[in-house]
Write a protein that holds these residues in place. Structure first.
Motif, mmCIF file in Angstrom:
data_model
loop_
_atom_site.group_PDB
_atom_site.id
_atom_site.type_symbol
_atom_site.label_atom_id
_atom_site.label_comp_id
_atom_site.label_asym_id
_atom_site.label_seq_id
_atom_site.Cartn_x
_atom_site.Cartn_y
_atom_site.Cartn_z
ATOM 1 N N SER A 137 -112.971 -47.923 -10.182
ATOM 2 C CA SER A 137 -114.421 -47.912 -9.932
ATOM 3 C C SER A 137 -115.152 -48.874 -10.856
ATOM 4 O O SER A 137 -116.330 -48.707 -11.130
ATOM 5 N N LEU A 140 -118.285 -50.326 -9.320
ATOM 6 C CA LEU A 140 -119.132 -49.377 -8.603
ATOM 7 C C LEU A 140 -120.286 -48.918 -9.489
ATOM 8 O O LEU A 140 -120.067 -48.518 -10.636
ATOM 9 N N LYS A 143 -124.523 -44.498 -10.174
ATOM 10 C CA LYS A 143 -125.079 -43.528 -9.221
ATOM 11 C C LYS A 143 -124.176 -43.341 -8.009
ATOM 12 O O LYS A 143 -124.096 -42.242 -7.441
ATOM 13 N N ASP A 144 -123.462 -44.392 -7.619
ATOM 14 C CA ASP A 144 -122.544 -44.282 -6.483
ATOM 15 C C ASP A 144 -121.296 -43.485 -6.853
ATOM 16 O O ASP A 144 -120.718 -42.791 -6.007
ATOM 17 N N LYS A 147 -122.259 -39.893 -6.628
ATOM 18 C CA LYS A 147 -122.309 -39.476 -5.228
ATOM 19 C C LYS A 147 -120.909 -39.202 -4.682
ATOM 20 O O LYS A 147 -120.682 -38.187 -4.002
ATOM 21 N N LYS A 148 -119.966 -40.080 -4.994
ATOM 22 C CA LYS A 148 -118.594 -39.904 -4.500
ATOM 23 C C LYS A 148 -117.929 -38.680 -5.133
ATOM 24 O O LYS A 148 -117.267 -37.888 -4.452
ATOM 25 N N THR A 187 -128.050 -47.683 -11.944
ATOM 26 C CA THR A 187 -127.841 -48.740 -10.946
ATOM 27 C C THR A 187 -126.776 -49.735 -11.407
ATOM 28 O O THR A 187 -126.343 -50.588 -10.628
ATOM 29 N N SER A 189 -123.062 -51.004 -12.948
ATOM 30 C CA SER A 189 -121.622 -50.698 -12.939
ATOM 31 C C SER A 189 -121.057 -50.985 -14.324
ATOM 32 O O SER A 189 -121.727 -51.602 -15.166
#
Length: 357
Positions: A137, A140, A143-144, A147-148, A187, A189
């Motif tokens: 990740s 990534l 925040k993503d 979510k995952k 926001t 990575s």
């Protein structure tokens, strides 16, 4: 006594004495719990049998960290536990050593044995917080990742800790698992932070031999580790918690581990009588327990040990001849005074309540 029973022997990791008055149980998710019987003469706990479908033996005691053992049909009939003091887990390594067999007729016959070697280093395990991650990740946004992970772990009764105090970042880097006090822009990575010279991640990476950009083949070992807790804010039962075991078995694509932090080591030149009371008496200088009332005694929210404490190569905290000391670039720094408005003697940073949004 029947040789087919399962015996459980308990010792503590300070004086290596037998532990009594412990709760030793046999458990599995959705099944009745069985409690072991204590044999006073043999000084062990035992189960008459291990019913099919049971997975874990737990050991719980007021003075010691909860421990567990995963069992199956091939498990031994004797199981030994070495219990650690609450809040102080003693580190060790297993070494295979060669010994000469004096009972053998020739002089050149040796046997090998695995020995437990304690190194006088102690770590803290936070039983209220999990660090969960996706190994792949790196690119990534934070925040993503949340979510995952939420889509996977929410059915298990877990939630992201969005009110952690102090706010901190956790990451797996080439130099190891690192943490630091840091406000996270969700926001961004890890790749973004690795290229930002003003970010704590860049400074930690630059501390060693790692430089941006990270080669593609290395990116799988660079990733955020996100803090999660049980939605009811209760504690996990150590590394063998039934819920945690189930999560890892059913979702091997993620890493999920309780939060560990380096605490201190004991100088080999200093002779102290190691005991739970002796180890815990330094906690008012190291741990953040004093701040719990400021956060409604929410143990799932407060970091008990400041991020990054004891993790840096050239700064080590130890029990020495003056009590609790630390080394910084090879020099000993001594600060024995407790400061009630500061988190601990090392960072001397005031914890603040999170402002109401």
């Amino acid at each position: 006594m029947d040789t087919l029973i399962t015996r459980v022997y308990l010792k503590e990791n300070c004086k290596f004495q037998n532990v009594i008055e412990a709760k030793v149980t046999l458990e599995a998710i959705g099944k009745k719990t069985f409690r072991a019987v204590y044999d006073k003469k043999g000084k062990f706990y035992y189960f008459d049998s291990i019913p099919k479908g049971y997975t874990t033996i737990f050991v719980e005691h007021d003075q010691y960290e909860t421990d567990g053992y995963l069992i199956d049909e091939d498990s031994p009939k004797r199981i030994d536990f070495n219990l650690d003091c609450k809040g102080n887990i003693r580190q060790y390594e297993i070494k295979t050593n060669q010994y000469k067999d004096k009972g053998y007729p020739t002089d050149n016959y040796y046997y090998y044995k695995n020995d437990t070697i304690f190194n006088n280093e102690y770590v803290f395990r936070d039983n209220y917080k999990l660090l969960i991650s996706f190994p792949n990740s790196y690119s990534l946004p934070y925040k993503d990742i949340i979510k995952k992970l939420d889509s996977i772990v929410k059915p298990y009764g877990l939630e992201f800790i969005d009110d952690l105090v102090p706010e901190a970042i956790f990451a797996k880097l080439e130099l190891g698992e690192k943490s630091a006090p840091y406000h996270i822009d969700q926001t961004k990575s890890l790749k973004d932070l690795a290229s930002d010279r003003n970010s704590i991640i860049y400074r930690i990476m630059d501390y060693g031999s790692t430089y941006y950009p990270i080669e593609d083949f290395l990116q799988s070992i660079y990733y955020f580790r996100l803090p999660y807790r049980k939605t009811d804010k209760s504690a996990f039962r150590g590394d063998f918690d039934l819920l945690l075991t189930k999560l890892k078995e059913e979702h091997p694509e993620i890493n999920a581990e309780l939060l560990y932090a380096n605490k201190f080591f004991i100088d080999t030149d200093v002779k102290i009588k190691i005991s739970c009371a002796e180890l815990s008496r330094y906690d008012d200088k190291i741990m953040n327990y004093q701040f719990l009332p400021d956060y409604e005694n929410d143990k799932s929210r407060l970091l008990f040990l400041d991020p990054g404490f004891g993790e840096y190569v050239y700064s080590r905290v130890f029990i020495g001849k003056y009590g609790l000391d630390q080394t910084w670039d090879g020099e000993v720094v001594y600060d024995p005074q407790r400061r009630t408005n500061q988190s601990n003697f090392r960072y001397k940073r005031i914890l603040q309540k999170k402002e109401e949004q």
